[in-house]
Design a protein around this motif. Sequence first.
Motif, PDB file in Angstrom:
ATOM      1  N   ALA A   3       0.778  -1.096   0.132  1.00 34.82           N
ATOM      2  CA  ALA A   3       0.150   0.004  -0.190  1.00 34.82           C
ATOM      3  C   ALA A   3       0.652   1.313  -0.018  1.00 34.82           C
ATOM      4  CB  ALA A   3      -0.937   0.090   1.251  1.00 34.82           C
ATOM      5  N   ASN A  24      -6.777  -9.784   0.131  1.00 33.47           N
ATOM      6  CA  ASN A  24      -6.681  -8.553  -0.324  1.00 33.47           C
ATOM      7  C   ASN A  24      -5.643  -7.688   0.268  1.00 33.47           C
ATOM      8  OD1 ASN A  24      -6.885  -6.355  -2.289  1.00 33.47           O
ATOM      9  ND2 ASN A  24      -9.070  -6.685  -2.441  1.00 33.47           N
ATOM     10  N   TYR A  51      -6.250  -5.390   2.672  1.00 36.94           N
ATOM     11  CA  TYR A  51      -7.368  -4.416   3.359  1.00 36.94           C
ATOM     12  C   TYR A  51      -6.359  -3.827   4.651  1.00 36.94           C
ATOM     13  CZ  TYR A  51     -10.343  -7.873   1.545  1.00 36.94           C
ATOM     14  OH  TYR A  51     -11.251  -8.601   0.674  1.00 36.94           O
ATOM     15  N   VAL A 103      -8.866  -0.118   1.388  1.00 37.11           N
ATOM     16  CA  VAL A 103      -8.495  -1.283   0.462  1.00 37.11           C
ATOM     17  C   VAL A 103      -7.581  -0.702  -0.820  1.00 37.11           C
ATOM     18  CG1 VAL A 103      -9.176  -2.984  -1.449  1.00 37.11           C
ATOM     19  CG2 VAL A 103     -10.743  -2.740   0.757  1.00 37.11           C
ATOM     20  N   ALA A 104      -6.449  -1.034  -0.708  1.00 37.83           N
ATOM     21  CA  ALA A 104      -5.203  -0.707  -1.725  1.00 37.83           C
ATOM     22  C   ALA A 104      -5.334  -1.334  -2.929  1.00 37.83           C
ATOM     23  CB  ALA A 104      -3.906  -0.930  -1.000  1.00 37.83           C
ATOM     24  N   GLU A 105      -5.167  -0.511  -4.180  1.00 41.43           N
ATOM     25  CA  GLU A 105      -4.882  -1.079  -5.120  1.00 41.43           C
ATOM     26  C   GLU A 105      -4.027  -0.334  -6.034  1.00 41.43           C
ATOM     27  OE1 GLU A 105      -8.054  -2.324  -9.201  1.00 41.43           O
ATOM     28  OE2 GLU A 105      -8.775  -1.089  -7.399  1.00 41.43           O
ATOM     29  N   GLY A 106      -3.053  -0.896  -6.678  1.00 43.65           N
ATOM     30  CA  GLY A 106      -2.034   0.049  -7.330  1.00 43.65           C
ATOM     31  C   GLY A 106      -1.419   1.021  -6.302  1.00 43.65           C
ATOM     32  N   ASN A 124      -2.936   3.559  -4.990  1.00 46.78           N
ATOM     33  CA  ASN A 124      -4.053   3.996  -4.367  1.00 46.78           C
ATOM     34  C   ASN A 124      -4.735   3.283  -3.174  1.00 46.78           C
ATOM     35  OD1 ASN A 124      -3.879   6.148  -6.362  1.00 46.78           O
ATOM     36  ND2 ASN A 124      -5.004   4.934  -7.770  1.00 46.78           N
ATOM     37  N   GLN A 125      -5.427   4.000  -2.237  1.00 49.61           N
ATOM     38  CA  GLN A 125      -6.283   3.385  -1.362  1.00 49.61           C
ATOM     39  C   GLN A 125      -7.532   4.113  -1.605  1.00 49.61           C
ATOM     40  OE1 GLN A 125      -4.439   3.701   2.529  1.00 49.61           O
ATOM     41  NE2 GLN A 125      -3.808   1.541   2.481  1.00 49.61           N
ATOM     42  N   ASP A 126      -8.754   3.126  -1.061  1.00 46.13           N
ATOM     43  CA  ASP A 126     -10.019   3.739  -1.060  1.00 46.13           C
ATOM     44  C   ASP A 126     -10.712   3.159   0.105  1.00 46.13           C
ATOM     45  OD1 ASP A 126     -10.698   5.761  -3.171  1.00 46.13           O
ATOM     46  OD2 ASP A 126      -9.783   4.143  -4.496  1.00 46.13           O
ATOM     47  N   TRP A 151     -13.893   1.396   1.539  1.00 46.35           N
ATOM     48  CA  TRP A 151     -15.003   0.584   1.304  1.00 46.35           C
ATOM     49  C   TRP A 151     -15.942   0.214   2.639  1.00 46.35           C
ATOM     50  CZ3 TRP A 151     -15.894  -1.787  -3.577  1.00 46.35           C
ATOM     51  CH2 TRP A 151     -15.104  -1.500  -4.568  1.00 46.35           C
ATOM     52  N   ARG A 193     -18.275   0.771  -2.142  1.00 50.50           N
ATOM     53  CA  ARG A 193     -17.198   1.800  -2.283  1.00 50.50           C
ATOM     54  C   ARG A 193     -17.757   3.154  -2.208  1.00 50.50           C
ATOM     55  NH1 ARG A 193     -12.856   1.902  -7.449  1.00 50.50           N
ATOM     56  NH2 ARG A 193     -11.611   3.353  -6.693  1.00 50.50           N
TER      57      ARG A 193
END
Length: 336
Positions: free
Chosen positions: A10, A55, A57, A73-76, A78-80, A82, A93
């Motif tokens: 992350a 995931n 988290y 939740v991290a993706e690439g 970024n974090q968003d 949820w 989301r």
Amino acid sequence: MLEQVAYSVATGSAQLDFSQTGTLVYRNGRAGGGLVTVQWLDGVGKTQPLLAKPNIYERPRLSPDGQRLALAVAEGGNQDIWVYEWQRDAMTRLTFGGGINSQPAWSPDGRYIVFQAMGGMSWTRADGGGRPQALTQSKNIQSPWSFTADGKRLAFQEVIGSGDVLWTIPLESDGAGLRAGKPEVFLQTPFDQRFPTFSPDGRWLAYSSSESGMFQVYVRAFPDKGGKWQVSNSGGVYPVWSRNGPELFFRTEDSRMMVANYTVKGDLFVADKPQVWSEKRLANVGFTPNYDVAPDGKRIVALMPAETPGEQAQNHVIFLENFFDELRRRVPAGGK
């Protein structure tokens, strides 16, 4: 120079350090090492899957009624934020657009979530029925932590210089959402203090400080009257009050869950010796929250290690002596 060094997927931070004499210590890991699952955990070590799919988290926070779970939740890169409703097995989301959106904190009525965003703190409806709105503006990282039970004040931490300062800020809530007043410093010292958490009755604020040379959990009255009581004795971070009895949970830096009973005698806070709450260790996600306490105080929602190949290797700590000599040999000064 090195391969298989564990790192946070992350944030990108690597788990290594050097001594002045040239010794390198690092935690062995590989891609995917940030994967965890979300599970219920009780005091005898029994687990029950909540989000079984692995995931990245982070920072799980239960809603006041215990029926929903907010998490980052991290993706690439970024974090968003949820929200998971397990009765419907549905993920909603709440943030979009990239960047780091993290550290969710529920309002006591469960209607809103305040979170760390780019340029300060923001809030949004917990049901996903609106766009996030700015709550504060700052060039520093601000992380919301806990509300008072009446929802009229929020405790948060802000990175200023080399340490964190603890603040509280008055809030107003109406049909249009949340509005913040002028923040007030709760604690600023030469040391690093984090994780400000209001007790259920609003009389006390638990936090962690590095003043002893390692992070320990302390409690102060709110508003602060100058008194201070140390709760942990072998390190402690991320304190969480039980909402169902006089217990204060926290975890050690090596992810062991601890709990301390306490009593209040007038203006005095008296904590018993902390006890190990569960022998089962949580996932090592670095210096970030990895659990929350259920409203009944009998179980926690926890980030647990994902059972993936190579898991044992991820727990190896490796020392390399004379690493600086090897570095100079392979990359000589002034050489190519």
